[in-house]
Design a protein around this motif. Structure first.
Motif, PDB file in Angstrom:
ATOM      1  N   UNK A  14      16.916  -2.627   4.566  1.00 58.72           N
ATOM      2  CA  UNK A  14      16.847  -3.942   5.217  1.00 58.72           C
ATOM      3  C   UNK A  14      17.896  -4.058   6.313  1.00 58.72           C
ATOM      4  N   UNK A  15      19.070  -3.498   6.083  1.00 53.01           N
ATOM      5  CA  UNK A  15      20.120  -3.538   7.095  1.00 53.01           C
ATOM      6  C   UNK A  15      19.775  -2.665   8.296  1.00 53.01           C
ATOM      7  N   UNK A  16      19.146  -1.526   8.038  1.00 56.66           N
ATOM      8  CA  UNK A  16      18.818  -0.603   9.122  1.00 56.66           C
ATOM      9  C   UNK A  16      17.752  -1.158  10.057  1.00 56.66           C
ATOM     10  N   UNK A  17      16.775  -1.831   9.489  1.00 58.04           N
ATOM     11  CA  UNK A  17      15.661  -2.305  10.297  1.00 58.04           C
ATOM     12  C   UNK A  17      15.320  -3.731   9.912  1.00 58.04           C
ATOM     13  N   UNK A  18      15.508  -4.635  10.820  1.00 58.68           N
ATOM     14  CA  UNK A  18      15.209  -6.034  10.542  1.00 58.68           C
ATOM     15  C   UNK A  18      13.711  -6.232  10.306  1.00 58.68           C
ATOM     16  N   UNK A  19      12.870  -5.325  10.825  1.00 57.19           N
ATOM     17  CA  UNK A  19      11.429  -5.449  10.679  1.00 57.19           C
ATOM     18  C   UNK A  19      10.934  -4.985   9.309  1.00 57.19           C
ATOM     19  N   UNK A  20      11.758  -4.282   8.542  1.00 54.17           N
ATOM     20  CA  UNK A  20      11.350  -3.765   7.251  1.00 54.17           C
ATOM     21  C   UNK A  20      11.573  -4.822   6.178  1.00 54.17           C
ATOM     22  N   UNK A  21      10.542  -5.057   5.368  1.00 59.82           N
ATOM     23  CA  UNK A  21      10.694  -5.967   4.248  1.00 59.82           C
ATOM     24  C   UNK A  21      10.052  -5.334   3.013  1.00 59.82           C
ATOM     25  N   UNK A  22      10.588  -5.679   1.843  1.00 68.40           N
ATOM     26  CA  UNK A  22      10.027  -5.196   0.590  1.00 68.40           C
ATOM     27  C   UNK A  22       8.881  -6.116   0.224  1.00 68.40           C
ATOM     28  N   UNK A  23       7.723  -5.526  -0.012  1.00 69.66           N
ATOM     29  CA  UNK A  23       6.540  -6.330  -0.290  1.00 69.66           C
ATOM     30  C   UNK A  23       5.916  -5.928  -1.622  1.00 69.66           C
ATOM     31  N   UNK A  24       5.225  -6.882  -2.223  1.00 59.89           N
ATOM     32  CA  UNK A  24       4.481  -6.616  -3.449  1.00 59.89           C
ATOM     33  C   UNK A  24       3.220  -5.839  -3.109  1.00 59.89           C
ATOM     34  N   UNK A  25       2.858  -4.945  -3.989  1.00 63.52           N
ATOM     35  CA  UNK A  25       1.660  -4.146  -3.771  1.00 63.52           C
ATOM     36  C   UNK A  25       0.429  -5.027  -3.584  1.00 63.52           C
ATOM     37  N   UNK A  26       0.369  -6.118  -4.302  1.00 62.37           N
ATOM     38  CA  UNK A  26      -0.783  -7.024  -4.201  1.00 62.37           C
ATOM     39  C   UNK A  26      -0.906  -7.672  -2.814  1.00 62.37           C
ATOM     40  N   UNK A  27       0.185  -7.666  -2.043  1.00 65.09           N
ATOM     41  CA  UNK A  27       0.185  -8.264  -0.701  1.00 65.09           C
ATOM     42  C   UNK A  27       0.095  -7.237   0.423  1.00 65.09           C
ATOM     43  N   UNK A  28      -0.070  -5.968   0.100  1.00 61.52           N
ATOM     44  CA  UNK A  28       0.045  -4.898   1.095  1.00 61.52           C
ATOM     45  C   UNK A  28      -0.934  -5.065   2.259  1.00 61.52           C
ATOM     46  N   UNK A  29      -2.110  -5.602   2.031  1.00 56.70           N
ATOM     47  CA  UNK A  29      -3.094  -5.775   3.114  1.00 56.70           C
ATOM     48  C   UNK A  29      -2.635  -6.778   4.170  1.00 56.70           C
ATOM     49  N   UNK A  30      -1.659  -7.599   3.839  1.00 54.99           N
ATOM     50  CA  UNK A  30      -1.116  -8.559   4.801  1.00 54.99           C
ATOM     51  C   UNK A  30      -0.105  -7.922   5.752  1.00 54.99           C
ATOM     52  N   UNK A  31       0.183  -6.627   5.563  1.00 54.50           N
ATOM     53  CA  UNK A  31       1.234  -5.971   6.338  1.00 54.50           C
ATOM     54  C   UNK A  31       0.731  -4.783   7.151  1.00 54.50           C
ATOM     55  N   UNK A  32      -0.552  -4.745   7.465  1.00 58.15           N
ATOM     56  CA  UNK A  32      -1.101  -3.658   8.274  1.00 58.15           C
ATOM     57  C   UNK A  32      -0.399  -3.665   9.640  1.00 58.15           C
ATOM     58  N   UNK A  33       0.100  -2.488  10.048  1.00 60.99           N
ATOM     59  CA  UNK A  33       0.806  -2.366  11.321  1.00 60.99           C
ATOM     60  C   UNK A  33       2.285  -2.691  11.245  1.00 60.99           C
ATOM     61  N   UNK A  34       2.769  -3.038  10.054  1.00 58.84           N
ATOM     62  CA  UNK A  34       4.182  -3.383   9.879  1.00 58.84           C
ATOM     63  C   UNK A  34       4.880  -2.316   9.039  1.00 58.84           C
ATOM     64  N   UNK A  35       6.168  -2.172   9.247  1.00 50.69           N
ATOM     65  CA  UNK A  35       6.968  -1.257   8.450  1.00 50.69           C
ATOM     66  C   UNK A  35       7.514  -2.010   7.247  1.00 50.69           C
ATOM     67  N   UNK A  36       7.228  -1.481   6.044  1.00 51.85           N
ATOM     68  CA  UNK A  36       7.600  -2.148   4.800  1.00 51.85           C
ATOM     69  C   UNK A  36       8.164  -1.155   3.796  1.00 51.85           C
ATOM     70  N   UNK A  37       8.709  -1.708   2.727  1.00 58.36           N
ATOM     71  CA  UNK A  37       9.110  -0.939   1.552  1.00 58.36           C
ATOM     72  C   UNK A  37       8.301  -1.457   0.379  1.00 58.36           C
ATOM     73  N   UNK A  38       7.731  -0.527  -0.395  1.00 53.22           N
ATOM     74  CA  UNK A  38       6.968  -0.863  -1.595  1.00 53.22           C
ATOM     75  C   UNK A  38       7.583  -0.106  -2.765  1.00 53.22           C
ATOM     76  N   UNK A  39       7.832  -0.811  -3.857  1.00 51.07           N
ATOM     77  CA  UNK A  39       8.369  -0.184  -5.074  1.00 51.07           C
ATOM     78  C   UNK A  39       7.317  -0.300  -6.168  1.00 51.07           C
ATOM     79  N   UNK A  40       6.814   0.838  -6.612  1.00 50.55           N
ATOM     80  CA  UNK A  40       5.723   0.863  -7.598  1.00 50.55           C
ATOM     81  C   UNK A  40       5.709   2.190  -8.338  1.00 50.55           C
ATOM     82  N   UNK A  41       4.945   2.213  -9.428  1.00 48.92           N
ATOM     83  CA  UNK A  41       4.730   3.443 -10.188  1.00 48.92           C
ATOM     84  C   UNK A  41       3.619   4.255  -9.520  1.00 48.92           C
ATOM     85  N   UNK A  42       3.829   5.551  -9.407  1.00 48.01           N
ATOM     86  CA  UNK A  42       2.814   6.460  -8.876  1.00 48.01           C
ATOM     87  C   UNK A  42       1.782   6.672  -9.979  1.00 48.01           C
TER      88      UNK A  42
END
Length: 119
Positions: A14-42
């Motif tokens: 978050x400090x490195x890139x103001x455009x990066x946000x941690x998002x819920x997997x259920x919301x991932x379709x709302x972030x097409x074209x954006x740089x995000x972080x997702x934390x989930x089980x493979x």
């Protein structure tokens, strides 16, 4: 300790890139074209024989996954481990730009530092 590392990773990215946000997997379709972080089980992994690309599926196994993390063959040299075996079943945080491929969200990873293991 692992949770602390995950929190540090999220804070650091978050400090490195103001455009990066941690998002819920259920919301991932709302972030097409954006740089995000997702934390989930493979949930499942796969390596193609033809191109030797690696795939990590989140949310469910293929073809029901909510997100696929793609690591192309040319980027595997940037890892100190084999992602499809090492990360299978683990909870990880992964950062990158979200895009659609055949109507499904994907996130491309080029470097090991885009992935942080949780458990």
């Amino acid at each position: 300790m692992k949770k602390i590392l995950l929190l540090l990773f999220i804070g650091f990215t978050s400090l490195l890139t103001a455009q990066t946000s941690t998002v819920a997997l259920s919301d991932i379709r709302n972030y097409i074209g954006k740089t995000v972080t997702v934390c989930e089980k493979v949930k499942s992994t796969f390596k193609t024989q033809e191109h030797e690309h690696s795939f990590l599926n989140f949310g469910d196994v293929y073809p029901y996954q909510q997100l696929t993390v793609v690591i192309k063959k040319k980027h595997l040299k940037n890892f100190n481990y084999v992602p499809v075996t090492h990360l299978a079943g683990k909870t990880i945080c992964v950062s990158g730009e979200v895009y659609l491929y055949k109507g499904k969200p994907q996130l491309r990873v080029k470097r090991e530092n885009q992935v942080v293991e949780g458990s």
